[in-house]
Design a protein around this motif. Structure first.
Motif, PDB file in Angstrom:
ATOM      1  N   VAL A 163      -0.313  11.952   2.486  1.00  0.00           N
ATOM      2  CA  VAL A 163       0.129  10.658   1.961  1.00  0.00           C
ATOM      3  C   VAL A 163      -1.109   9.846   1.619  1.00  0.00           C
ATOM      4  O   VAL A 163      -1.987   9.667   2.457  1.00  0.00           O
ATOM      5  CB  VAL A 163       0.972   9.893   3.016  1.00  0.00           C
ATOM      6  N   LYS A 164      -1.158   9.387   0.366  1.00  0.00           N
ATOM      7  CA  LYS A 164      -2.221   8.477  -0.075  1.00  0.00           C
ATOM      8  C   LYS A 164      -1.527   7.320  -0.777  1.00  0.00           C
ATOM      9  O   LYS A 164      -1.467   7.274  -2.004  1.00  0.00           O
ATOM     10  CB  LYS A 164      -3.198   9.176  -1.017  1.00  0.00           C
ATOM     11  N   ALA A 165      -0.990   6.424   0.022  1.00  0.00           N
ATOM     12  CA  ALA A 165      -0.203   5.318  -0.518  1.00  0.00           C
ATOM     13  C   ALA A 165      -1.088   4.098  -0.779  1.00  0.00           C
ATOM     14  O   ALA A 165      -2.018   3.826  -0.030  1.00  0.00           O
ATOM     15  CB  ALA A 165       0.915   4.948   0.448  1.00  0.00           C
ATOM     16  N   ALA A 166      -0.749   3.365  -1.826  1.00  0.00           N
ATOM     17  CA  ALA A 166      -1.460   2.126  -2.157  1.00  0.00           C
ATOM     18  C   ALA A 166      -0.725   0.905  -1.622  1.00  0.00           C
ATOM     19  O   ALA A 166      -1.330  -0.144  -1.443  1.00  0.00           O
ATOM     20  CB  ALA A 166      -1.623   2.005  -3.665  1.00  0.00           C
ATOM     21  N   VAL A 167       0.582   1.037  -1.392  1.00  0.00           N
ATOM     22  CA  VAL A 167       1.380  -0.083  -0.894  1.00  0.00           C
ATOM     23  C   VAL A 167       2.163   0.355   0.342  1.00  0.00           C
ATOM     24  O   VAL A 167       2.528   1.517   0.456  1.00  0.00           O
ATOM     25  CB  VAL A 167       2.363  -0.637  -1.966  1.00  0.00           C
ATOM     26  N   PRO A 168       2.360  -0.522   1.315  1.00  0.00           N
ATOM     27  CA  PRO A 168       2.109  -1.955   1.280  1.00  0.00           C
ATOM     28  C   PRO A 168       0.631  -2.318   1.400  1.00  0.00           C
ATOM     29  O   PRO A 168       0.243  -3.455   1.129  1.00  0.00           O
ATOM     30  CB  PRO A 168       2.893  -2.488   2.469  1.00  0.00           C
TER      31      PRO A 168
END
Length: 178
Positions: A162-167
């Motif tokens: 997982v490489k999430a920008a949000v939150p």
């Protein structure tokens, strides 16, 4: 069938509250969770806690009071909440940024349909659902709240890493789970 009020539930011992949720005032047993389920939740919580900095905490498995009447008290696998509300328990939706549910046998319908609907109606901005099956890499579905309709819209989907920008920017590696 008798229902439980918020006042009654708040008087229960920690043992009485363990492994139950209250939905519409009715006590609902939570399905037992596997070691893999608990590991995924802990890895996600640790990564979110680190990434949230001083403003946000992430913890596993504590009460989230969605509504007082009738009582809806859920226990998400991971909750990201404002750090300055750490002493205010049960957590309230207005203090929560993100909830994460790890889907397990017995929780599929609840985690895929029922809980996201409740969390969205309560106004929680982000919802992540982790699909995990033995022998497979975990898949993380991210959802964002549509404020006008109070419904989650599909966001990014991550398999393993997982490489999430949000939150907020966060990385969680779920590729090498047993």
């Amino acid at each position: 069938m008798s229902t439980v009020t918020a006042e009654q539930y708040d008087g229960w011992t920690e043992e009485q509250c363990a492994d139950v949720e209250i939905v519409g005032g009715v006590v609902v047993a939570r399905p037992s969770r596997s070691a893999r389920h608990n590991r995924i939740a802990r890895l996600v919580a640790n990564a979110l806690d680190d990434a949230g900095g001083a403003d946000w905490n992430a913890d596993c498995g504590f009460d989230l009071r969605l509504r007082d009447v009738p009582l809806d008290n859920r226990c998400p696998d991971v909750v990201v909440y404002r750090a300055d509300t750490v002493e205010e328990m049960p957590a309230r939706p207005e203090h929560v940024l993100l909830v994460v549910e790890v889907v397990s046998p017995g929780s599929e319908t609840t985690d895929r349909l029922v809980k996201p609907d409740q969390y969205a109606k309560a106004g929680i901005p982000f919802y992540w659902r982790v699909e995990q099956a033995a022998g497979r890499v975990a898949v993380v579905h991210t959802c964002l709240l549509d404020e006008a309709s109070r419904v989650y819209r599909a966001g990014e989907v991550f398999t393993g890493l997982v490489k999430a920008a949000v939150p907020f920017p966060v990385e969680v590696d779920l590729t090498d789970l047993p």
